[in-house]
Design a protein around this motif. Structure first.
Motif, PDB file in Angstrom:
ATOM      1  N   ILE A 162     -23.564 -31.952-148.076  1.00  0.00           N
ATOM      2  CA  ILE A 162     -22.823 -30.638-148.653  1.00  0.00           C
ATOM      3  C   ILE A 162     -23.662 -29.382-148.343  1.00  0.00           C
ATOM      4  O   ILE A 162     -23.056 -28.423-148.759  1.00  0.00           O
ATOM      5  CB  ILE A 162     -22.266 -30.799-150.026  1.00  0.00           C
ATOM      6  CG1 ILE A 162     -23.466 -31.391-150.904  1.00  0.00           C
ATOM      7  CG2 ILE A 162     -21.200 -31.907-150.147  1.00  0.00           C
ATOM      8  CD1 ILE A 162     -22.919 -31.379-152.488  1.00  0.00           C
ATOM      9  N   PHE A 163     -25.092 -29.703-148.551  1.00  0.00           N
ATOM     10  CA  PHE A 163     -25.774 -28.484-148.119  1.00  0.00           C
ATOM     11  C   PHE A 163     -25.695 -28.077-146.864  1.00  0.00           C
ATOM     12  O   PHE A 163     -26.413 -26.927-146.512  1.00  0.00           O
ATOM     13  CB  PHE A 163     -27.184 -28.794-148.715  1.00  0.00           C
ATOM     14  CG  PHE A 163     -27.369 -28.853-150.058  1.00  0.00           C
ATOM     15  CD1 PHE A 163     -27.721 -27.844-150.884  1.00  0.00           C
ATOM     16  CD2 PHE A 163     -27.090 -29.964-150.706  1.00  0.00           C
ATOM     17  CE1 PHE A 163     -27.662 -27.779-152.259  1.00  0.00           C
ATOM     18  CE2 PHE A 163     -27.236 -30.014-152.211  1.00  0.00           C
ATOM     19  CZ  PHE A 163     -27.689 -28.915-153.014  1.00  0.00           C
ATOM     20  N   ALA A 164     -24.912 -28.458-145.810  1.00  0.00           N
ATOM     21  CA  ALA A 164     -24.951 -28.323-144.588  1.00  0.00           C
ATOM     22  C   ALA A 164     -23.542 -27.828-143.897  1.00  0.00           C
ATOM     23  O   ALA A 164     -23.230 -28.229-142.831  1.00  0.00           O
ATOM     24  CB  ALA A 164     -25.499 -29.359-143.849  1.00  0.00           C
ATOM     25  N   GLY A 165     -22.988 -27.373-144.876  1.00  0.00           N
ATOM     26  CA  GLY A 165     -21.403 -27.350-144.521  1.00  0.00           C
ATOM     27  C   GLY A 165     -20.992 -26.102-143.817  1.00  0.00           C
ATOM     28  O   GLY A 165     -21.930 -25.017-143.979  1.00  0.00           O
ATOM     29  N   ARG A 166     -20.008 -25.815-143.283  1.00  0.00           N
ATOM     30  CA  ARG A 166     -19.606 -24.625-142.567  1.00  0.00           C
ATOM     31  C   ARG A 166     -20.477 -24.131-141.564  1.00  0.00           C
ATOM     32  O   ARG A 166     -20.806 -22.841-141.466  1.00  0.00           O
ATOM     33  CB  ARG A 166     -19.080 -23.504-143.316  1.00  0.00           C
ATOM     34  CG  ARG A 166     -17.949 -24.124-144.377  1.00  0.00           C
ATOM     35  CD  ARG A 166     -17.338 -22.935-145.246  1.00  0.00           C
ATOM     36  NE  ARG A 166     -18.402 -22.364-145.975  1.00  0.00           N
ATOM     37  CZ  ARG A 166     -18.741 -22.560-147.144  1.00  0.00           C
ATOM     38  NH1 ARG A 166     -18.236 -23.634-147.798  1.00  0.00           N
ATOM     39  NH2 ARG A 166     -19.663 -22.235-147.831  1.00  0.00           N
ATOM     40  N   ARG A 167     -21.350 -24.934-140.877  1.00  0.00           N
ATOM     41  CA  ARG A 167     -22.278 -24.442-139.747  1.00  0.00           C
ATOM     42  C   ARG A 167     -21.251 -24.137-138.350  1.00  0.00           C
ATOM     43  O   ARG A 167     -20.641 -25.144-138.051  1.00  0.00           O
ATOM     44  CB  ARG A 167     -23.297 -25.235-139.534  1.00  0.00           C
ATOM     45  CG  ARG A 167     -24.332 -25.530-140.855  1.00  0.00           C
ATOM     46  CD  ARG A 167     -24.870 -24.328-141.015  1.00  0.00           C
ATOM     47  NE  ARG A 167     -25.341 -24.590-142.389  1.00  0.00           N
ATOM     48  CZ  ARG A 167     -26.604 -25.068-143.019  1.00  0.00           C
ATOM     49  NH1 ARG A 167     -27.257 -25.589-142.146  1.00  0.00           N
ATOM     50  NH2 ARG A 167     -27.096 -25.247-144.157  1.00  0.00           N
ATOM     51  N   PRO A 168     -21.628 -23.196-137.912  1.00  0.00           N
ATOM     52  CA  PRO A 168     -20.889 -23.070-136.574  1.00  0.00           C
ATOM     53  C   PRO A 168     -21.479 -23.779-135.416  1.00  0.00           C
ATOM     54  O   PRO A 168     -22.276 -24.554-135.477  1.00  0.00           O
ATOM     55  CB  PRO A 168     -21.418 -21.596-136.253  1.00  0.00           C
ATOM     56  CG  PRO A 168     -22.703 -21.293-137.070  1.00  0.00           C
ATOM     57  CD  PRO A 168     -22.502 -22.056-138.382  1.00  0.00           C
ATOM     58  N   PRO A 169     -20.434 -23.927-134.321  1.00  0.00           N
ATOM     59  CA  PRO A 169     -20.997 -24.666-133.258  1.00  0.00           C
ATOM     60  C   PRO A 169     -22.397 -24.413-132.757  1.00  0.00           C
ATOM     61  O   PRO A 169     -22.913 -23.259-132.743  1.00  0.00           O
ATOM     62  CB  PRO A 169     -19.974 -24.097-132.006  1.00  0.00           C
ATOM     63  CG  PRO A 169     -19.027 -23.666-132.584  1.00  0.00           C
ATOM     64  CD  PRO A 169     -19.387 -23.210-134.138  1.00  0.00           C
TER      65      PRO A 169
END
Lengths: 323, 312, 517
Positions: B66-73
């Protein structure tokens, strides 16, 4: 038995539709008894077991199932599918009967005009776009134009409608500020939801128009007309289209039925006050009588569309009458 | 692909005769139509990836970070095991690799489509075949049932039934199979009727062929191509239906990765994390488009009226 | 424009004439129409729905209460009552404001107030507001301007609690109770106009509102009309403010909020609320392991509460291992959020398994749309439970499935946890315990008569004594691993640049506290 000719056929069809409706609603009735105690759902938070039992009695849920079913069917015949849960059950209930504002069928029927507007605009728009496209493609098979139309129309039936709807809102309402995001009231409001809903019927009707025109254009009498030097557009419009009409009408009918299902999601996205959005609301709060009323009307619409399509067949092809 | 199918080929010679379209003919026709070729290649790759997902994908489709959510491509994150992870298509809200979930999602979405289609095709074809072949009361009962089912939009029925019994993979497959068998029944019956009275079935019967033999030798083979076309279209339809039902909350259940669920979830992030809805949206779009293109092509290629234009 | 101006002029002239004829009248604000886009349509317009803003967004513009909470201090302030007093342990006297009339023209007096209060809390009506009631409330008129509110047991919180209860026309309740469901008749600054189901409801500014002339109004009419619309899709709500179709969009996510602040012409208003997000786990049931503190500890320490709050909840303030923030009566400063200790949790599970225990599967559910990202949160919790060896299922359930279960006593066969929002405008643990921890509480997690007795004792206390008594109980509840508070919800709204709005932790959407600069 009942009658012969067109009138008799019509009566038979109506009777069949009524039986169909009864069957569907009976299935809905028995299915709805499987989803828990409506009295408990209505009373919710602070109700005691006695309250729930009392309400069950008032709602007639303590009667044997067949008594409830008979009441349901008799009510349906009289256009009464019960009272909505949405206001909770309060004193007026104890005062004997509910005011009309609680009857589910009028609540649901009130939403029909909005759905008819949206569905009607969608289908008319789809036909206006799809027929020329299909005919255009059919008249020049295997050219780049034909292939483009083919791929585009297939793309139209392959898209997730609500994803497309959200993109439409962002582009046309937020970025360009041409149209309202959502809501109901002016002609401008219908454009985006109708556009979102029309992709699929456009794709399907284009496909069918193209292939049935193609079949017709390959027939000897058309080839002969071409040979005589009749311009190709006149051939297309007069000779071929008339013969290709039956599959096209069938597809338009099928797609109209699909639009009736499609409104469930699209109306929710756009805040369109039609029967689709009401269905979602009713499902969410498990308002069983309201769910029954919306399904009743949706099925009624679909049966109506099917009836109209059948009549259109007969107008197009008199031989069907002899069936 | 379709190894061979037997259809009559009118117009090539004066008289009707049996002709066989070989795999070679199909491949040659396919090679000439690069759009359909692309679609077929896409489908083959997709199916292979879905089947081999656990071998191809290095990351866990379910385990959140959950600390690495919503990272772009093309982002890199530090995984729970401490290693660096590369996310070609970004991560979702829970920090799971989008590409991994898409490939595992293909499994769920395709299996909903393919299994439901397989079950409904078997039921529908069998019923339609017997209705057409036996006629009489069997035919009446089957066709009345078909009419009844077709009078109500199947997606509405599916929505209502899933509302009653709850969503999930198994329920969804069962419902789809139960509401969609009618289209196969109708097709199978129509084809059976047209062949039942044909001269070569008459001929087979006159030399003492049993009913079963006639069905298996003479009628079923002729049904193969149109059924394959229909089934392909149906898979596309059901993949879209899954997405729609997920929007309404009656689709597959989390944490199961399915495309429909990913799109439904991703729509809240459309503005800030476009990749979360766009890639699963594209996956559904490209898959259904490919299936439609393929079905369309298959229909043309096996349709006796139109085929000559394409095959020869 | 000309037409509009001339209409304004006409109205001013009409009002002027009225002012001469009927004493002082108020020139309306001139702020035009205020459009608020909510996340859901109200299910009814009953006075009772005003107890939770989300149930009837904006309805507090039409319906007022005896008391109100100050937006800044959260203290109880006068509204329709100007003064109150506890004359007996079970009896409170409220002195009513003079010269207030309902929108149907009937006077607001003690008789009317009593009818309205009795209607609202009547067990027969069974309104959901009763979940916040505490002891049964009844009312009767003492004289024309004083109403007595009687509680079945002493209730020191009553003036605060009475702020939950909307007051509507007694005439309507007595003569046409059915219209009470759909047509609110209150005393507020806006007069209800119509509710077009599926579309909107509207209200117009009330020239006869008592606040126009009173010395202590809680706001000032700026907007002439009020229109409440609803869109379930968050993207569409935000788009309506961006395109200028609405002025207030409810419940943006943290990222949307940032985007609104970064963009010209719009901004985001965000503020902590009185609503907390909690995870609670059934305590009693057929699975005896659920009552085992070791197993409960394993569950509570296998979930990364802070990680979930920071990364998924987004807009949430930390809570110190208890449901209410530090301003609450009974707050315990000595406890902390449950630590994230997957290794320790796994060790407990392994130990239990080694002892022959059968680890039950836990179902974690949340309600569709109750708060942004709740689906992601339960999914993360499920994965965390799985990773320490606790089998589970997770689900986002529509209200019709979730609510009946969430508001009924746990049945013995269920092993069930919910992630849900809970409002506590009273900021007092007495009320929270009543609902969640006592044998009588309909949603109670456990039943312990001894605990109940001490809650009842504390509930009748006041001041420091009450605080200390409740504080001890908070600690005890914490150690039983009953409820894990995930965070105090911050609610965010999208508004145009220049929009000013004053509101308290209860996030009431009250137009007289809003204006456009």
């Amino acid at each position: 038995m009942i009658g012969h000719g067109l009138g008799g056929y019509f009566v038979r069809r109506l009777l069949g539709s009524a039986i169909m409706l009864l069957l569907v609603m009976s299935a809905v009735f028995f299915a709805d008894r499987q989803i828990g105690d409506p009295a408990r759902m209505v009373l919710g938070v602070a109700a005691t077991e006695e309250d729930v039992r009392e309400l069950r009695e008032r709602m007639g849920l303590e009667d044997p199932l067949w008594v409830q079913y008979r009441r349901f069917v008799l009510g349906m015949v009289q256009g009464d599918l019960g009272d909505t849960f949405r206001y909770g059950i309060s004193k007026p209930f104890a005062h004997g009967g509910m005011p009309e504002s609680r009857k589910t069928l009028p609540i649901a029927a009130e939403r029909l005009p909005a759905t008819f507007v949206l569905g009607g605009v969608t289908i008319v728009f789809a036909i206006l776009v799809a027929l020329p496209l299909g005919i255009y493609a059919a008249m020049r098979p295997r050219t780049a134009g034909d292939r483009t139309v083919n791929v585009l129309s297939l793309a139209g039936v392959s898209i997730v409608e609500y994803w497309f709807a959200l993109i439409l809102i962002l582009v046309f309402a937020v970025q360009l500020d041409w149209l309202p995001t959502s809501g109901y009231g002016t002609p401008a409001h219908v454009i985006l939801p109708a556009l979102a809903l029309s992709l699929r019927p456009i794709g399907r009707i284009t496909q069918i128009a193209r292939s049935s025109m193609l079949d017709e254009l390959a027939k000897p009498h058309i080839t002969a007309a071409r040979g005589r030097g009749v311009p190709i557009t006149r051939i297309a419009s007069i000779h071929a289209l008339k013969n290709a009409a039956i599959p096209i009408v069938t597809t338009i009918g099928d797609e109209t039925v699909n639009v009736v299902t499609g409104v469930i999601i699209i109306e929710t996205v756009f805040g369109w006050p039609g029967i689709g959005a009401l269905t979602v609301d009713a499902l969410a709060i498990r308002d069983v009588p309201l769910i029954e009323a919306t399904i009743f009307l949706l099925v009624l619409i679909v049966l109506g569309i099917n009836l109209v399509i059948d009549l259109a067949y007969m107008a197009l092809n008199p031989r069907v009458r002899l069936r | 692909m379709a190894a061979s199918s037997s259809v009559s080929r009118p117009g090539t010679t004066g008289e009707e005769r049996q002709a066989r379209v070989t795999a070679r003919d199909l491949a040659a026709a396919l090679a000439r139509d690069w759009v359909v070729l692309l679609a077929v290649v896409f489908l083959v790759v997709l199916v292979a990836a879905a089947v081999l997902a656990h071998l191809l994908m290095p990351y866990d489709p379910l385990l959140p970070n959950i600390f690495a959510g919503r990272r772009p491509p093309f982002s890199e994150t530090r995984g729970l095991d401490g290693g660096v992870q590369l996310h070609l298509l970004g991560t979702d809200a829970l920090g799971r690799d989008m590409l991994t979930r898409l490939v595992y999602g293909a499994r769920a979405s395709l299996s909903v489509g393919v299994v439901a289609v397989a079950v409904s095709a078997v039921i529908g074809t069998t019923l339609g075949l017997f209705a057409g072949f036996l006629g009489g009361r069997v035919d009446t009962v089957v066709m009345r049932t078909v009419d009844a089912f077709q009078a109500v939009p199947s997606l509405l029925v599916a929505l209502f039934v899933l509302f009653i019994i709850g969503g999930g993979l198994v329920n969804m497959v069962v419902i789809f199979a139960l509401v969609r068998w009618v289209v196969y029944a109708r097709l199978a019956r129509g084809i059976t009727l047209s062949y039942r009275e044909s001269s070569y079935v008459e001929a087979a019967r006159s030399i003492g062929a049993t009913d079963l033999r006639i069905i298996f030798r003479h009628i079923l083979p002729n049904m193969f191509s149109p059924l394959l076309v229909l089934a392909t279209l149906e898979v596309a339809l059901l993949i879209l239906a899954e997405a729609g039902l997920s929007f309404l909350g009656f689709g597959l259940k989390p944490p199961e990765p399915s495309w429909g669920l990913m799109i439904a979830r991703g729509r809240e992030y459309l503005r800030e994390a476009w990749w979360m809805i766009t890639f699963p949206g594209l996956a559904v779009f490209l898959t259904t488009l490919s299936l439609n293109l393929f079905a369309n092509w298959l229909r043309t290629i096996t349709d006796p009226v139109q085929r000559w234009r394409w095959l020869i | 424009m000309a037409g509009r101006n001339s209409r304004h002029a006409l109205r001013a002239a009409v009002l002027g004439v009225l002012a001469l004829a009927a004493g002082p009248a108020y020139a309306l604000g001139g702020g035009g129409e205020l459009v608020i886009v909510a996340n859901q349509e109200p299910q009814s317009m009953q006075a009772q729905v005003t107890y939770k803003e989300v149930n009837g967004v904006g309805l507090r513009n039409v319906i007022e209460q005896l008391t109100r909470l100050d937006p800044r201090t959260n203290e109880v302030k006068p509204m329709l009552a100007t003064r109150w007093e506890q004359v007996e342990p079970r009896v409170w006297h409220f002195e009513l404001r003079d010269g207030v009339t309902f929108h149907d023209g009937t006077p607001f007096d003690a008789e009317a107030a009593a009818v309205s209060i009795n209607w609202l809390w009547n067990p027969e009506n069974n309104y959901s507001v009763r979940e916040m009631m505490g002891p049964q409330i009844t009312a009767e008129a003492v004289d024309a301007a004083t109403v007595a509110v009687i509680t079945a047991e002493p209730d020191p919180l009553l003036p605060r609690r009475i702020y939950l209860g909307g007051v509507t026309s007694a005439k309507q309740i007595l003569e046409d109770p059915a219209s009470h469901d759909v047509h609110p008749i209150g005393t507020g600054p806006y007069v209800f106009e119509e509710w077009k189901q599926g579309q909107y409801w509207t209200a117009t500014a009330n020239p006869d509102w008592w606040g126009n002339t009173a010395e202590d109004p809680y706001g000032e009419i700026f907007f002439d009309r009020l229109r409440i619309v609803w869109r379930p899709e968050p993207i569409v709500r935000a788009a309506m403010v961006e395109s200028g179709e609405a002025q207030v969009a409810m419940f943006l996510t943290k990222e949307e909020c940032g985007r609104f602040d970064a963009k010209d012409g719009i901004k985001c208003i965000v503020k902590g609320s009185d609503t907390f997000l909690q995870f609670r786990l059934d305590y009693h049931g057929a699975a005896p392991l659920l009552a085992d503190p070791r197993f409960r500890k394993a569950i509570f320490t296998s979930i990364d509460w802070e990680g979930i709050r920071l990364n998924l909840m987004g807009l949430g303030e930390a809570l110190q291992g208890q449901m209410l923030p530090s301003v609450a009566t009974g707050f315990h400063d000595g406890i902390r959020q449950y630590p994230y200790d997957p290794a320790g949790a796994r060790a407990i599970v392994d130990e239990l398994k080694a002892g022959g225990a059968d680890i039950p599967s836990v179902h974690v559910s949340t309600r569709l749309g109750s708060t942004p990202r709740n689906g992601e949160m339960v999914e993360a919790m499920g994965a965390m439970l799985t990773s320490v060896g606790i089998p589970n299922t997770v689900a986002v359930e529509e209200p019709g499935v979730f609510n009946p279960r969430a508001v009924s006593k746990p049945t013995p066969e269920r092993a069930y946890a919910w992630l849900h929002v809970q409002a506590n405008p009273l900021m007092d643990y007495g009320a929270t315990f009543g609902a969640h921890f006592s044998c009588g509480g309909i949603v109670s997690v456990f039943c312990d008569p001894d605990f109940d007795a001490r809650v009842a004792e504390a509930a009748s206390m006041t001041g420091k004594e009450r605080h200390e008594a409740l504080r001890a109980l908070v600690k005890e509840g914490h150690d039983r691993y009953v409820v894990a508070p995930v965070g105090l919800l911050q609610r965010a709204y999208g508004v145009p640049e220049g929009f000013a709005w004053e509101f308290g932790p209860d996030h009431r959407i009250v137009a007289v506290n809003m204006r456009m600069n």
